[in-house]
Scaffold this active site. Sequence first.
Site, PDB file in Angstrom:
ATOM      1  N   ASN A  12      41.859 103.786  28.098  1.00 19.60           N
ATOM      2  CA  ASN A  12      42.414 104.344  26.864  1.00 19.60           C
ATOM      3  C   ASN A  12      41.819 103.569  25.679  1.00 19.60           C
ATOM      4  O   ASN A  12      42.080 102.375  25.528  1.00 19.60           O
ATOM      5  CB  ASN A  12      43.943 104.188  26.932  1.00 19.60           C
ATOM      6  CG  ASN A  12      44.629 104.858  25.790  1.00 19.60           C
ATOM      7  OD1 ASN A  12      44.126 104.794  24.673  1.00 19.60           O
ATOM      8  ND2 ASN A  12      45.750 105.479  26.037  1.00 19.60           N
ATOM      9  N   HIS A  15      43.182 102.010  20.981  1.00 17.57           N
ATOM     10  CA  HIS A  15      43.454 100.785  20.237  1.00 17.57           C
ATOM     11  C   HIS A  15      42.242 100.343  19.412  1.00 17.57           C
ATOM     12  O   HIS A  15      42.396  99.663  18.401  1.00 17.57           O
ATOM     13  CB  HIS A  15      43.923  99.665  21.166  1.00 17.57           C
ATOM     14  CG  HIS A  15      45.227  99.980  21.843  1.00 17.57           C
ATOM     15  ND1 HIS A  15      46.417 100.061  21.165  1.00 17.57           N
ATOM     16  CD2 HIS A  15      45.528 100.267  23.133  1.00 17.57           C
ATOM     17  CE1 HIS A  15      47.391 100.364  22.006  1.00 17.57           C
ATOM     18  NE2 HIS A  15      46.876 100.496  23.211  1.00 17.57           N
ATOM     19  N   HIS A  57      44.272 109.580  22.277  1.00 16.63           N
ATOM     20  CA  HIS A  57      45.537 110.181  21.843  1.00 16.63           C
ATOM     21  C   HIS A  57      45.496 110.479  20.349  1.00 16.63           C
ATOM     22  O   HIS A  57      45.944 109.662  19.541  1.00 16.63           O
ATOM     23  CB  HIS A  57      46.695 109.218  22.181  1.00 16.63           C
ATOM     24  CG  HIS A  57      48.045 109.750  21.827  1.00 16.63           C
ATOM     25  ND1 HIS A  57      49.201 109.075  22.127  1.00 16.63           N
ATOM     26  CD2 HIS A  57      48.437 110.887  21.202  1.00 16.63           C
ATOM     27  CE1 HIS A  57      50.241 109.774  21.689  1.00 16.63           C
ATOM     28  NE2 HIS A  57      49.802 110.876  21.111  1.00 16.63           N
ATOM     29  N   ARG A  59      46.801 111.649  17.064  1.00 21.47           N
ATOM     30  CA  ARG A  59      48.170 111.854  16.569  1.00 21.47           C
ATOM     31  C   ARG A  59      48.184 113.009  15.592  1.00 21.47           C
ATOM     32  O   ARG A  59      47.172 113.314  14.964  1.00 21.47           O
ATOM     33  CB  ARG A  59      48.657 110.597  15.856  1.00 21.47           C
ATOM     34  CG  ARG A  59      48.564 109.355  16.687  1.00 21.47           C
ATOM     35  CD  ARG A  59      49.707 109.286  17.631  1.00 21.47           C
ATOM     36  NE  ARG A  59      49.538 108.194  18.570  1.00 21.47           N
ATOM     37  CZ  ARG A  59      50.558 107.596  19.163  1.00 21.47           C
ATOM     38  NH1 ARG A  59      51.798 107.965  18.909  1.00 21.47           N
ATOM     39  NH2 ARG A  59      50.350 106.645  20.026  1.00 21.47           N
ATOM     40  N   ARG A  63      46.400 109.117  12.550  1.00 24.75           N
ATOM     41  CA  ARG A  63      46.402 107.740  12.043  1.00 24.75           C
ATOM     42  C   ARG A  63      45.536 106.786  12.867  1.00 24.75           C
ATOM     43  O   ARG A  63      45.245 105.690  12.402  1.00 24.75           O
ATOM     44  CB  ARG A  63      47.827 107.212  11.902  1.00 24.75           C
ATOM     45  CG  ARG A  63      48.599 107.027  13.195  1.00 24.75           C
ATOM     46  CD  ARG A  63      50.029 106.592  12.842  1.00 24.75           C
ATOM     47  NE  ARG A  63      50.856 106.342  13.989  1.00 24.75           N
ATOM     48  CZ  ARG A  63      51.537 107.271  14.640  1.00 24.75           C
ATOM     49  NH1 ARG A  63      51.450 108.542  14.272  1.00 24.75           N
ATOM     50  NH2 ARG A  63      52.308 106.955  15.671  1.00 24.75           N
ATOM     51  N   GLU A  84      45.508 112.907  25.376  1.00 23.43           N
ATOM     52  CA  GLU A  84      46.972 112.798  25.275  1.00 23.43           C
ATOM     53  C   GLU A  84      47.395 113.458  23.986  1.00 23.43           C
ATOM     54  O   GLU A  84      46.770 113.230  22.941  1.00 23.43           O
ATOM     55  CB  GLU A  84      47.394 111.332  25.200  1.00 23.43           C
ATOM     56  CG  GLU A  84      47.267 110.583  26.470  1.00 23.43           C
ATOM     57  CD  GLU A  84      47.707 109.133  26.274  1.00 23.43           C
ATOM     58  OE1 GLU A  84      48.242 108.789  25.201  1.00 23.43           O
ATOM     59  OE2 GLU A  84      47.484 108.363  27.193  1.00 23.43           O
ATOM     60  N   THR A 115      52.758 105.141  22.268  1.00 25.16           N
ATOM     61  CA  THR A 115      53.812 105.964  22.876  1.00 25.16           C
ATOM     62  C   THR A 115      54.899 105.081  23.483  1.00 25.16           C
ATOM     63  O   THR A 115      54.596 104.157  24.229  1.00 25.16           O
ATOM     64  CB  THR A 115      53.214 106.846  23.987  1.00 25.16           C
ATOM     65  OG1 THR A 115      52.006 107.390  23.504  1.00 25.16           O
ATOM     66  CG2 THR A 115      54.155 107.957  24.368  1.00 25.16           C
ATOM     67  N   GLU A 165      52.098 111.534  34.902  1.00 28.51           N
ATOM     68  CA  GLU A 165      51.726 110.133  34.656  1.00 28.51           C
ATOM     69  C   GLU A 165      53.029 109.371  34.490  1.00 28.51           C
ATOM     70  O   GLU A 165      53.775 109.609  33.529  1.00 28.51           O
ATOM     71  CB  GLU A 165      50.847 109.992  33.400  1.00 28.51           C
ATOM     72  CG  GLU A 165      50.482 108.523  33.166  1.00 28.51           C
ATOM     73  CD  GLU A 165      49.459 108.332  32.053  1.00 28.51           C
ATOM     74  OE1 GLU A 165      48.574 109.195  31.871  1.00 28.51           O
ATOM     75  OE2 GLU A 165      49.558 107.300  31.358  1.00 28.51           O
ATOM     76  N   HIS A 205      50.686 102.663  30.766  1.00 29.43           N
ATOM     77  CA  HIS A 205      51.401 101.974  29.681  1.00 29.43           C
ATOM     78  C   HIS A 205      51.793 100.555  30.094  1.00 29.43           C
ATOM     79  O   HIS A 205      52.596 100.367  30.989  1.00 29.43           O
ATOM     80  CB  HIS A 205      52.649 102.736  29.210  1.00 29.43           C
ATOM     81  CG  HIS A 205      53.115 102.273  27.859  1.00 29.43           C
ATOM     82  ND1 HIS A 205      52.931 103.000  26.710  1.00 29.43           N
ATOM     83  CD2 HIS A 205      53.726 101.133  27.478  1.00 29.43           C
ATOM     84  CE1 HIS A 205      53.420 102.333  25.682  1.00 29.43           C
ATOM     85  NE2 HIS A 205      53.909 101.203  26.131  1.00 29.43           N
TER      86      HIS A 205
HETATM   87  N1  PXP Z   1      49.250 106.318  29.080  1.00 32.28           N
HETATM   88  C1  PXP Z   1      49.860 106.871  28.008  1.00 32.28           C
HETATM   89  C2  PXP Z   1      50.465 108.228  28.153  1.00 32.28           C
HETATM   90  C3  PXP Z   1      49.902 106.198  26.767  1.00 32.28           C
HETATM   91  O1  PXP Z   1      50.501 106.769  25.704  1.00 32.28           O
HETATM   92  C4  PXP Z   1      49.286 104.940  26.667  1.00 32.28           C
HETATM   93  C5  PXP Z   1      49.274 104.214  25.365  1.00 32.28           C
HETATM   94  O2  PXP Z   1      50.503 103.936  24.914  1.00 32.28           O
HETATM   95  C6  PXP Z   1      48.680 104.391  27.805  1.00 32.28           C
HETATM   96  C7  PXP Z   1      48.673 105.106  29.000  1.00 32.28           C
HETATM   97  C8  PXP Z   1      48.008 103.049  27.772  1.00 32.28           C
HETATM   98  O3  PXP Z   1      48.927 102.053  27.508  1.00 32.28           O
HETATM   99  P1  PXP Z   1      48.407 100.566  27.211  1.00 32.28           P
HETATM  100  O4  PXP Z   1      47.603 100.631  25.967  1.00 32.28           O
HETATM  101  O5  PXP Z   1      49.651  99.776  27.093  1.00 32.28           O
HETATM  102  O6  PXP Z   1      47.575 100.165  28.406  1.00 32.28           O
END
Ligand code: PXP
Length: 256
Positions: A12, A15, A57, A59, A63, A84, A115, A165, A205
């Site tokens: 993901n 970030h 993801h 938004r 943002r 996402e 999320t 998920e 997550h």
């Molecule tokens: N899966 C989903 C659905 C998410 O929204 C996120 C980010 O919040 C992640 C996985 C990845 O989470 P993390 O950045 O904490 O590894």
Amino acid sequence: MNEVRKIRLGVNIDHAATMRQVRYKGYDRLRGEMVEPDPVALAVEAERAGADGITVHPREDARHIQRGDVLALRDAIQIPLNLEMACTENMLAFALEVNPTTVCLVPEKREEVTTEGGLDVASQVDLITGIVETLLKKGINTSLFIDPDSPQVEASRQTGATYIELHTGSFANAYYGPDGEAEAVRLEAATQLGQQMGLIVNMGHGINYTNIERVRIIPGIHEMNIGHSILSRALFSGIGEAVREMKSRMNKELPA
Ligand code: PXP
């Protein structure tokens, strides 16, 4: 020799966009320049290092990751793109335009940085079924990001979604305390139920290089979507090494 299972790693990269937007608010790569950190360049490097998929993801208020990032990403990577998104008409239209491999439906609150909770599928089965069907007509499979509870797993099955998920946030928060094992067992039960119902089970997550040790031994996980820990480690080691290290921890030989 103990069984070596292969769990897929979805990286993901949101970030990185979050960090970029702190300095370059309103930036969209369609203007032509590239500013750091570029999530698309990171995704390409993650793919080279063995990532099995890339997750973004966008938004509703754009943002973090920008529309231009997502379109550039789609053309830059060969591995599956997982989008996402919130259950809204705007986002559905965007998904149909982008045509990712999968869409993961998530709840969305304006204030949250990332999320926070799982999607309440049970209270909106008809709405979600409609989205699942619309996406499937275009060949896009849907995943539902849910808390690891049986009513949500059962409701997910009713929608015709291909994947769930499981939200590992509660597990990750509890990991260093007395409830960590109970949360792992909760994930195990939800995984088993999902599999019995014919769903493909992913997780995501808060998974990091430490708690992966417990969560990876849950039987039947197809994929983990991991962002924060991999991008944080990449600040020191580079994204390639961060991806390789997570993949090797995730899929090392199971304990006897
Ligand atoms: N899966 C989903 C659905 C998410 O929204 C996120 C980010 O919040 C992640 C996985 C990845 O989470 P993390 O950045 O904490 O590894």
